[in-house]
Design an enzyme around this catalytic site. Structure first.
Site, PDB file in Angstrom:
ATOM      1  CG  ASP A  45      -2.152  -0.693   1.155  1.00 35.95           C
ATOM      2  OD1 ASP A  45      -2.079  -1.612   0.208  1.00 35.95           O
ATOM      3  OD2 ASP A  45      -3.067  -0.829   2.157  1.00 35.95           O
ATOM      4  CG  HIS A  54       1.840  -0.118   4.674  1.00 34.41           C
ATOM      5  ND1 HIS A  54       1.745  -1.288   5.674  1.00 34.41           N
ATOM      6  CD2 HIS A  54       0.900   0.775   4.679  1.00 34.41           C
ATOM      7  CE1 HIS A  54       0.196  -0.886   5.989  1.00 34.41           C
ATOM      8  NE2 HIS A  54      -0.299   0.178   5.508  1.00 34.41           N
TER       9      HIS A  54
END
Length: 605
Positions: free
Chosen positions: A403, A548
């Protein structure tokens, strides 16, 4: 008995929460306020510009440059009638003001007074106005009138290129029209995902000029000053009771007068106070001095004043006027022109390029019907599938997702590991980061990774209006499609914030909501070992792993995660592959897999 007396002067005024004495000066001159307001408007920051414009106008409403700035504000916020009245007011007072004539001409185009616009532009040119702005407007006006626009052989600006494209399309030179319109749109910054602050050329004779609709909290133009007062005004209480003996008038918290003679009126000389809002309180008392009633209202004062020699900043005024010329130079509507370009590309058989243009059109205006219809026609806007939380419990497949990227300095080493280890992954990108890192986004796609939607600015979607939420999705769709040719199919909500309304909205835009089974967020701030251990401990067949693209610990943990999972017999797939296998299973198997994935998920991002 108290004597009747009046005091017309008072000393305090509250503007925007700041108390100013009548003789005080602002932190900067009104001319500098106007220049800064123009700069903010050009940058699309209309909210900040609005207060500065108001302040300059209140300081000297008769100053022509401030009146022209107010008119430009009105035109760009969609109030063409008020803008036209203001431009006309300046031309009446200053018949040789080129900028006023030019602004009037733009309003006349918008209001279908093309003959009047021709005359106004002629006045502007004769008065020595900006030739680039005037010739751009005249070229568009010629197109609207069905004439051959005087655009020359090689126009450079987006407006003239767009006019040329429309002429080429009329002549059925579609390939040339595509090239010209592409060149026009390529000149917009940020992939053209925001309309410029300018009168927008729609190439629609029924509605030739549209506003970018810059939000204005209150009216600015002098033409709107009908609710203001000037000079000496008479105040009096409305229908005072029969027992009224005294009426006290307070202005901005200070006593202004006490009257004991019917009809208890008070004359207020408004020229003794600065322009702007003033609070007037009227208190009615009986013979014993007991208050019977009290009323208050805010009155706008607007007296004609001009800048004094000490407050006239000639350089700032000249800069403001130059900026207004720029603000009022027509620009092609990116929404409309993207749709037209997409239609031409579709005619040429390039469905993927056409889809990217339609997405950009909708990113700018989600309710733009022609682009929405075109999207449905080519099947891009089909409804997304049911939420994906994980895959089937067999075989041993796992989807690796990242992400928040792309992030320079962190995305590259992630990609290097994935490519070296032949691991496909899905990157849920933030649209704003895509626009800022176009080459890096293309590298993700070129390395064979799947790109997915993580909104444009990473907001909590549940707090946004439907229109804003759709823009968050569509701007990211358009950014990825325009940059890489990929059109994302999957979307992950920032923070996992979700409700049924957002679920329906996301799927309605053709996206499949995608969550996760294993979230390593809380470990990414500890160490790479903590990340790897958390993932390896919690993984199950069909897991979606949430990491992430913004943490060095994730970059360092990735080799260990890949080797550890492969040692257990896992194979890596994209979200698309995991979802395809899930959708091919029976409804009961899908339901069981989803319940298991939700049970194993850690819902904190």
């Amino acid at each position: 008995m108290r004597a009747r007396w009046r005091r017309s002067a008072f000393t305090l005024l509250t503007i925007g929460g700041t108390v100013l004495s009548v003789g005080s000066t602002l932190a900067q001159t009104p001319s500098q306020d106007a220049l800064k307001a123009v700069q903010l408007l050009i940058a699309g920051r209309s909210a900040q510009a609005e207060s500065l414009t108001q302040r300059a106008l209140l300081a000297a409403p008769a100053e022509p440059t401030f009146r022209l700035l107010a008119a430009a504000d009105e035109l760009l916020s969609g109030d063409t009638a008020s803008a036209m009245a203001d431009f006309q007011g300046v031309t009446a007072a200053r018949p040789h003001d080129a900028l006023a004539w030019y602004g009037l001409g733009i309003c006349q185009i918008a209001l279908h007074s093309n003959a009047g616009a021709v005359t106004s532009f002629a006045h502007a040119l004769a008065a020595g106005g900006d030739k680039t702005a005037i010739e751009t407007a005249r070229a568009y006006l010629a197109w609207l009138n069905g004439a051959n626009p005087p655009i020359g052989a090689a126009p450079g600006g987006p407006a003239l290129l767009a006019v040329q494209a429309m002429e080429q399309a009329t002549a059925r030179h579609i390939a040339a029209a595509e090239a010209s319109m592409s060149a026009a749109l390529d000149q917009y910054p940020g992939l053209g995902l925001q309309e410029p602050a300018a009168p927008l050329m729609t190439f629609d004779r029924a509605s030739p000029i549209e506003a970018p609709v810059l939000p204005m909290e209150r009216p600015l133009g002098v033409a709107r000053a009908g609710t203001s007062v000037s000079g000496t005004v008479r105040l009096q209480p409305d229908q005072p009771p029969s027992e009224t003996a005294y009426v006290t008038y307070q202005i901005d918290g200070s006593s202004a007068g006490l009257v004991n003679v019917s009809p208890f009126d008070y004359e207020w000389d408004t020229t003794t106070v600065p322009n702007g809002p003033h609070k007037v309180v009227i208190v009615v008392e009986d013979a014993q001095g007991t208050e019977i009633l009290s009323t208050s209202r805010t009155i706008q004062v607007l007296n004609a004043r001009r800048l004094t020699a000490g407050s006239r900043d000639t350089a700032a005024l000249a800069g403001a006027r130059a900026g207004i010329w720029k603000l009022l130079t027509p620009m092609p509507s990116c929404c409309v022109c993207s749709w037209r370009l997409g239609a031409w590309q579709l005619t040429s058989g390039d469905r993927r390029a056409a889809g990217a243009q339609f997405l950009r059109s909708l990113a700018l205006r989600p309710d733009y019907a022609p682009a929405r219809k075109a999207m449905r026609a080519i099947g891009i806007a089909a409804e997304g599938m049911a939420d994906v939380w994980g895959g089937l419990p067999t075989p041993k497949l796992v989807a690796l997702t990242f992400d928040d990227g792309p992030k320079p300095g962190l995305t590259e080493p992630l990609l290097a590991t994935l490519v070296r280890e032949h691991v496909p992954a899905t990157f849920f990108v933030i649209g704003r980061h895509v626009v800022e890192n176009l080459a890096l986004t293309r590298l993700i796609a070129a390395d064979g990774m799947e790109l997915a939607n993580h909104t444009f600015t990473h907001p909590d979607l549940t707090t946004l209006s439907p229109m804003r939420a759709r823009q968050e999705l569509l701007r990211t769709q358009a950014a990825v499609a325009l940059d890489t040719g990929q059109i994302p199919q999957y979307m992950r909500p920032p923070g996992g914030d979700w409700n049924d309304r957002i679920d329906s909205l996301v799927r309605g835009e053709g996206l499949t909501p995608t969550f996760w089974t294993v979230d390593a967020f809380e470990y990414e701030s500890i160490s790479s070992r903590a990340v790897a251990d958390a993932v390896l401990k919690r993984v199950r067949p069909g897991s979606i792993l949430l990491l992430h693209n913004g943490k060095l610990s994730t970059v360092e943990a990735l080799p260990r995660i890949v080797s550890g999972l492969r040692a257990r017999g896992y194979r890596f797939v994209t979200i698309a592959e995991l979802s395809r296998r899930l959708q091919s299973a029976s409804p009961s198997a899908r339901a069981l897999a989803t319940r298991a994935a939700i049970t194993n998920s850690r819902r904190a991002e």
